[in-house]
Design a protein around this motif. Structure first.
Motif, PDB file in Angstrom:
ATOM      1  N   GLY B 139       0.789  -1.231   0.000  1.00 42.38           N
ATOM      2  CA  GLY B 139       0.000   0.000   0.000  1.00 42.38           C
ATOM      3  C   GLY B 139       0.820   1.279   0.000  1.00 42.38           C
ATOM      4  N   MET B 140       2.133   1.167  -0.225  1.00 42.64           N
ATOM      5  CA  MET B 140       2.999   2.334  -0.108  1.00 42.64           C
ATOM      6  C   MET B 140       3.369   2.950  -1.456  1.00 42.64           C
ATOM      7  SD  MET B 140       3.291   2.295   3.181  1.00 42.64           S
ATOM      8  CE  MET B 140       4.640   3.403   3.598  1.00 42.64           C
ATOM      9  N   GLN B 141       3.594   2.109  -2.466  1.00 41.40           N
ATOM     10  CA  GLN B 141       4.109   2.612  -3.746  1.00 41.40           C
ATOM     11  C   GLN B 141       3.496   1.770  -4.857  1.00 41.40           C
ATOM     12  OE1 GLN B 141       8.349   2.162  -4.079  1.00 41.40           O
ATOM     13  NE2 GLN B 141       8.527   3.734  -5.656  1.00 41.40           N
ATOM     14  N   ILE B 142       2.998   2.416  -5.923  1.00 39.39           N
ATOM     15  CA  ILE B 142       2.326   1.598  -6.930  1.00 39.39           C
ATOM     16  C   ILE B 142       3.334   0.693  -7.643  1.00 39.39           C
ATOM     17  CG2 ILE B 142       0.359   3.147  -7.294  1.00 39.39           C
ATOM     18  CD1 ILE B 142       1.638   3.765 -10.057  1.00 39.39           C
ATOM     19  N   SER B 143       2.851  -0.444  -8.079  1.00 46.92           N
ATOM     20  CA  SER B 143       3.708  -1.415  -8.753  1.00 46.92           C
ATOM     21  C   SER B 143       3.977  -0.952 -10.192  1.00 46.92           C
ATOM     22  CB  SER B 143       3.031  -2.781  -8.753  1.00 46.92           C
ATOM     23  OG  SER B 143       1.776  -2.672  -9.374  1.00 46.92           O
ATOM     24  N   GLU B 144       4.834  -1.684 -10.881  1.00 45.56           N
ATOM     25  CA  GLU B 144       5.160  -1.332 -12.259  1.00 45.56           C
ATOM     26  C   GLU B 144       4.031  -1.829 -13.166  1.00 45.56           C
ATOM     27  OE1 GLU B 144       9.991  -1.458 -11.698  1.00 45.56           O
ATOM     28  OE2 GLU B 144       8.923  -3.307 -12.148  1.00 45.56           O
ATOM     29  N   MET B 145       2.983  -1.022 -13.187  1.00 40.50           N
ATOM     30  CA  MET B 145       1.742  -1.483 -13.810  1.00 40.50           C
ATOM     31  C   MET B 145       1.888  -1.684 -15.321  1.00 40.50           C
ATOM     32  SD  MET B 145      -0.805   0.795 -11.400  1.00 40.50           S
ATOM     33  CE  MET B 145      -2.380   0.427 -12.103  1.00 40.50           C
ATOM     34  N   TRP B 146       2.718  -0.851 -15.956  1.00 42.94           N
ATOM     35  CA  TRP B 146       2.927  -1.021 -17.397  1.00 42.94           C
ATOM     36  C   TRP B 146       3.561  -2.386 -17.685  1.00 42.94           C
ATOM     37  CZ3 TRP B 146       2.865   4.681 -17.826  1.00 42.94           C
ATOM     38  CH2 TRP B 146       2.137   5.113 -18.957  1.00 42.94           C
ATOM     39  N   ASP B 147       4.622  -2.687 -16.893  1.00 40.28           N
ATOM     40  CA  ASP B 147       5.297  -3.972 -17.066  1.00 40.28           C
ATOM     41  C   ASP B 147       4.349  -5.138 -16.810  1.00 40.28           C
ATOM     42  OD1 ASP B 147       7.586  -2.682 -17.674  1.00 40.28           O
ATOM     43  OD2 ASP B 147       8.752  -3.371 -15.929  1.00 40.28           O
ATOM     44  N   LEU B 148       3.543  -4.983 -15.771  1.00 44.88           N
ATOM     45  CA  LEU B 148       2.628  -6.066 -15.420  1.00 44.88           C
ATOM     46  C   LEU B 148       1.625  -6.301 -16.550  1.00 44.88           C
ATOM     47  CD1 LEU B 148       2.016  -5.299 -11.628  1.00 44.88           C
ATOM     48  CD2 LEU B 148       3.199  -7.288 -12.577  1.00 44.88           C
ATOM     49  N   LYS B 149       1.162  -5.215 -17.150  1.00 43.86           N
ATOM     50  CA  LYS B 149       0.244  -5.369 -18.285  1.00 43.86           C
ATOM     51  C   LYS B 149       0.940  -6.102 -19.424  1.00 43.86           C
ATOM     52  CE  LYS B 149      -2.570  -3.229 -21.774  1.00 43.86           C
ATOM     53  NZ  LYS B 149      -3.191  -2.055 -22.362  1.00 43.86           N
ATOM     54  N   ASN B 150       2.164  -5.686 -19.714  1.00 40.70           N
ATOM     55  CA  ASN B 150       2.893  -6.344 -20.811  1.00 40.70           C
ATOM     56  C   ASN B 150       3.121  -7.822 -20.536  1.00 40.70           C
ATOM     57  OD1 ASN B 150       2.983  -4.027 -22.291  1.00 40.70           O
ATOM     58  ND2 ASN B 150       5.006  -3.403 -21.531  1.00 40.70           N
ATOM     59  N   ALA B 151       3.274  -8.158 -19.263  1.00 40.12           N
ATOM     60  CA  ALA B 151       3.505  -9.564 -18.902  1.00 40.12           C
ATOM     61  C   ALA B 151       2.228 -10.386 -18.987  1.00 40.12           C
ATOM     62  CB  ALA B 151       4.088  -9.640 -17.499  1.00 40.12           C
ATOM     63  N   GLY B 152       1.071  -9.718 -19.039  1.00 42.92           N
ATOM     64  CA  GLY B 152      -0.176 -10.469 -19.207  1.00 42.92           C
ATOM     65  C   GLY B 152      -1.258 -10.189 -18.189  1.00 42.92           C
ATOM     66  N   CYS B 153      -1.056  -9.223 -17.315  1.00 39.94           N
ATOM     67  CA  CYS B 153      -2.091  -8.933 -16.308  1.00 39.94           C
ATOM     68  C   CYS B 153      -3.300  -8.254 -16.970  1.00 39.94           C
ATOM     69  CB  CYS B 153      -1.549  -8.029 -15.212  1.00 39.94           C
ATOM     70  SG  CYS B 153      -0.486  -8.918 -14.071  1.00 39.94           S
ATOM     71  N   VAL B 154      -4.482  -8.584 -16.456  1.00 35.76           N
ATOM     72  CA  VAL B 154      -5.720  -8.032 -17.027  1.00 35.76           C
ATOM     73  C   VAL B 154      -6.380  -7.018 -16.102  1.00 35.76           C
ATOM     74  CG1 VAL B 154      -6.127 -10.108 -18.390  1.00 35.76           C
ATOM     75  CG2 VAL B 154      -7.171  -9.904 -16.110  1.00 35.76           C
ATOM     76  N   GLY B 155      -5.754  -6.785 -14.945  1.00 39.19           N
ATOM     77  CA  GLY B 155      -6.298  -5.824 -13.999  1.00 39.19           C
ATOM     78  C   GLY B 155      -5.372  -5.758 -12.804  1.00 39.19           C
TER      79      GLY B 155
END
Lengths: 338, 451
Positions: B139-155
């Motif tokens: 809850g302190m710092q947002i994750s690397e959301m762009w990377d996670l999307k590229n890896a296959g995350c859908v949300g």
């Protein structure tokens, strides 16, 4: 009272509880005739105790374990004394020095005690419902709830009912006022059930933050809900109007947590303390009870706690006889088949 | 896995993707739907073909679960990706979204890749990973959301915990706007909920338990709506459980906020009064039943009241709530066989979801078309930016379907679950409605009598 020569000779009489009372989890399990049986036996036993005719061997060969996950003086000592006076072997268990310290689960502790031929476990636990959980998993060992979380303390309710009955012939129509930390009180919850069962009008008095929110919401009602008929009054003087029994409760600061709506004991006591001044609003002969432990000077003044209005020492005295009656009824009385 | 050839005769096909609700025959050859019409099998040519009598049964596109805890990596004793997938197939789900509160949490591409690789080993159903909103779910710092999307995350979600810090939520929504993927919040003001096991109300008082009030959920939904209104992004409300949440979501939709929501089968069918331990769902306060305090009823958010259920059902019918999601949260025996306060939150959801929903149909509380819609199209719409829109039951497509029997009895027995989690508050209950057959990508992934 029947002509009974000693506690020992109780076994010649057929005192027993309803068959459904295998474990005593809360007072809601007891029918009115069960209450009568317990109170009759308590009166007999108390008279012998008073005459110093105390020790018997009625429960010889029975093993009782007091399993306390929370601290206690009155309940634990009186259960231990009750078991020992009846001749049972009583083993006291708590976290310190047992496998509870090593992380043993409640389930495994109970199964261990059952395998070790324990006839009855008297349990106190900080989690509401812990005795219900145990009863689901124990087939041979019986359970008495000696206080679970905020939920129930049935033997204290029996003591309170019995004590009230010593002052009033008939409790029906009387007014009981419970003042203080109702939200966190297992005694209040069991007393509300017990006193209502005997026809007492129950009234609660506390700041809103120490009352269950459900009491403040009368929008939905269910006929079987015992809280529907409980009245609430925030002003102590109004609450005490016409009261026959006054019961202040301790502020359970250990359950209030760090950030709570409770400013200070000083302010609380200035508005909600039972003392000479406030008790004048109750009936002139109203009695004062307290399930203990007391914080004198907070919810009750020392003067009232030790006055002739106070039944607090009697509550402790009857505690032993009530618990002897229960242990006897649960371990022996139910075995009669007639 | 071999592609299947199967015929189903005289079955009611309900397919929200293609707007079909008709009694028809369907032929699947080598995994592909080759014919959908009336009376395909009247002059039977292919005697080797297994033809199932679909009379009084329903054929739906495979269900999508937006909210599944697979526990893998890290807590494989509770569930593995394989057991979770098999349990899902038994529940009629051909796509599940895995929640990221694993150990390590899904806050990096490597863990996403592990989940995808592991799930692809089995050729069962599709697993779509959800990534963490914050690093380590702390809850302190947002994750690397762009990377996670590229890896296959859908949300993205920190589910199990809320995104407590409003500034973090703001940033996450702004990233969500860039990525087109939902931020899925577990809405819980933990100071108000106090991590309680039960709803705050008459039942919590009767049981002497601290309560988790509706307001703990409503307040955070309201906050999130205000943030999404200003900063954009796609806000998805996980497991809505209160009456007010439906009103808040409806108002937000009317204002044009990009918001979606899901509700679980257990929040639609069970109430806090079950904890009194009587016959399920009977409000008897006078004395507690022997099954009182059943820790299998401990879920987060807690089971609410009938009033909440009616609002949630209205929300589903009117499309205010988009999807039904299981929040399948498996646990080991020792996590649940303890006092209510000590027990872990969570319920086995995948294998009982359809049966519970069917009970709503049988009580005339929810139409079967709505149930299927919210398990298929409604759920697909929530993740529409990251998956291809499912083709549904359509000639020429690989069969991704589930055959349902609404009227046969199903007795729920925990030890028969495929999931590693064998406990359920429904133990021993007999309800009408079950899954008979599931095909994913043209292959049979669950068949009633073969398990």
């Amino acid at each position: 009272m029947k002509n009974i020569k000693s506690i020992e000779s109780l076994s010649e009489h057929n005192y027993k509880l309803s068959n459904s009372v295998k474990n005593l989890l809360d007072i809601d399990q007891l029918e009115t005739n069960d209450l009568d049986t317990i109170f009759t036996l308590t009166e007999i036993i108390d008279s012998f105790l008073t005459n110093n005719d105390k020790k018997t061997s009625l429960l010889k060969g029975k093993t009782i374990v007091t399993l306390f996950y929370e601290s206690s003086t009155r309940t634990r000592v009186s259960f231990e004394e009750a078991g020992k006076l009846l001749g049972a072997d009583v083993i006291n268990m708590s976290g310190n020095g047992t496998s509870i310290d090593k992380g043993e689960s409640l389930l495994n502790t109970c199964l261990t005690l059952q395998s070790a031929h324990t006839d009855l476990i008297i349990v106190r636990h900080p989690h509401s419902g812990a005795p219900y959980f145990m009863s689901k998993h124990l087939s041979k060992t019986k359970i008495i709830n000696a206080g679970d979380g905020w939920h129930a303390h049935p033997t204290q309710a029996l003591i309170d009912l019995y004590t009230a009955k010593q002052s009033y012939d008939d409790l029906k129509g009387l007014k009981l006022v419970i003042v203080g930390d109702i939200l966190h009180s297992r005694v209040a919850r069991s007393d509300i059930l017990g006193f209502q069962k005997l026809g007492v009008n129950v009234s609660l008095c506390a700041p809103k933050s120490l009352l269950p929110t459900t009491l403040l919401d009368k929008s939905t009602s269910d006929a079987s809900d015992p809280y529907n008929t409980v009245s609430v009054e925030y002003d102590l003087e109004k609450a005490l109007d016409n009261a026959d029994i006054v019961m202040p409760l301790r502020i359970q600061q250990e359950r209030l947590g760090e950030v709570s709506g409770f400013p200070s004991l000083r302010e609380y006591s200035s508005r909600f303390q039972i003392n000479d001044k406030t008790l004048k609003f109750a009936k002139p002969n109203a009695i004062v009870m307290h399930p203990g432990p007391m914080n004198e000077g907070v919810e009750i003044s020392s003067e009232i706690a030790h006055s002739d209005r106070s039944q607090i020492e009697n509550q402790v005295r009857y505690g032993v006889a009530i618990r002897m009656s229960l242990l006897y009824l649960m371990l022996i009385g139910g075995d009669f088949n007639d | 896995m071999t592609k299947s050839s199967i015929g189903i005769k005289n079955v009611r096909i309900i397919d929200p993707y293609n707007n079909i609700d008709n009694v028809l025959d369907i032929l699947i050859e080598n995994g592909k739907i080759t014919n959908i019409a009336e009376d395909i099998f009247s002059q039977s040519g292919n005697s080797n073909l297994v033809v199932i009598d679909g009379t009084d049964k329903i054929l739906s596109p495979g269900f999508i679960d937006l909210h599944t805890h697979l526990r893998d990596p890290g807590e494989e004793h509770k569930e593995t990706i394989e057991t979770g997938m098999r349990a899902a197939a038994k529940g009629g789900f051909t796509t599940i979204c895995s929640m990221p509160n694993t150990n390590p949490p899904v806050d990096n591409s490597t863990t996403v890749k592990y989940i995808l690789d592991e799930s692809n080993k089995f050729e069962l159903i599709q697993v779509l990973p959800i990534g963490c909103v914050t690093k380590g779910r702390k809850g302190m710092q947002i994750s690397e959301m762009w990377d996670l999307k590229n890896a296959g995350c859908v949300g993205f979600s920190d589910d199990g915990d809320p995104i407590y810090n409003s500034e973090i939520m703001q940033t996450a929504l702004q990233y969500s706007e860039h990525l087109g993927l939902p931020v899925i919040n577990h809405c819980e003001d933990t100071q108000l909920s106090k991590h309680s096991a039960v709803n705050e109300g008459k039942i919590s008082n009767r049981l002497g338990l601290s309560g988790w009030p509706n307001q703990a959920e409503d307040i955070m939904i309201a906050r999130d709506i205000e943030l999404a209104k200003k900063y954009g992004g796609h806000l998805h409300i996980a497991h809505a459980s209160t009456s007010r949440s439906v009103e808040l979501i409806n108002d937000a939709k009317n204002l044009g906020v990009n918001i979606t929501a899901e509700v679980t089968p257990h929040h639609l069918t069970m109430t806090d009064s079950w904890l009194l331990g009587h016959q399920k769902d009977t409000d008897v306060f006078a004395s507690l039943g022997s099954e009182a305090y059943d820790s299998n009823l401990k879920v987060n958010p807690p089971l609410r009241t009938k009033t909440d259920i009616y609002s949630l059902l209205t929300g589903l019918k009117e499309g205010i709530i988009d999807a039904i999601a299981t929040d399948h949260a498996p646990h080991a025996l020792q996590d649940k066989i303890t006092t209510l306060d000590d027990a872990a939150y969570g319920i086995n959801g995948l294998e009982t979801a359809f049966t519970l929903l069917a009970s709503l149909y049988h009580q005339n509380m929810l139409d079967i078309v709505d149930i299927i819609n919210r398990l298929t199209l409604g759920a697909a719409n929530v993740i529409s930016n990251s998956i291809e829109r499912p083709k549904g039951i359509k000639k020429g497509e690989l069969a991704d379907i589930v055959l349902l029997d609404l009227n046969s009895d199903f007795t729920i027995i925990g030890k028969d679950f495929i999931s590693k989690s064998k406990l359920t508050p429904l133990e021993g209950m007999t309800l009408k409605g079950k899954v008979i057959l599931t095909l994913a990508k043209g292959s049979i992934v669950y068949e009633e009598n073969n398990n």
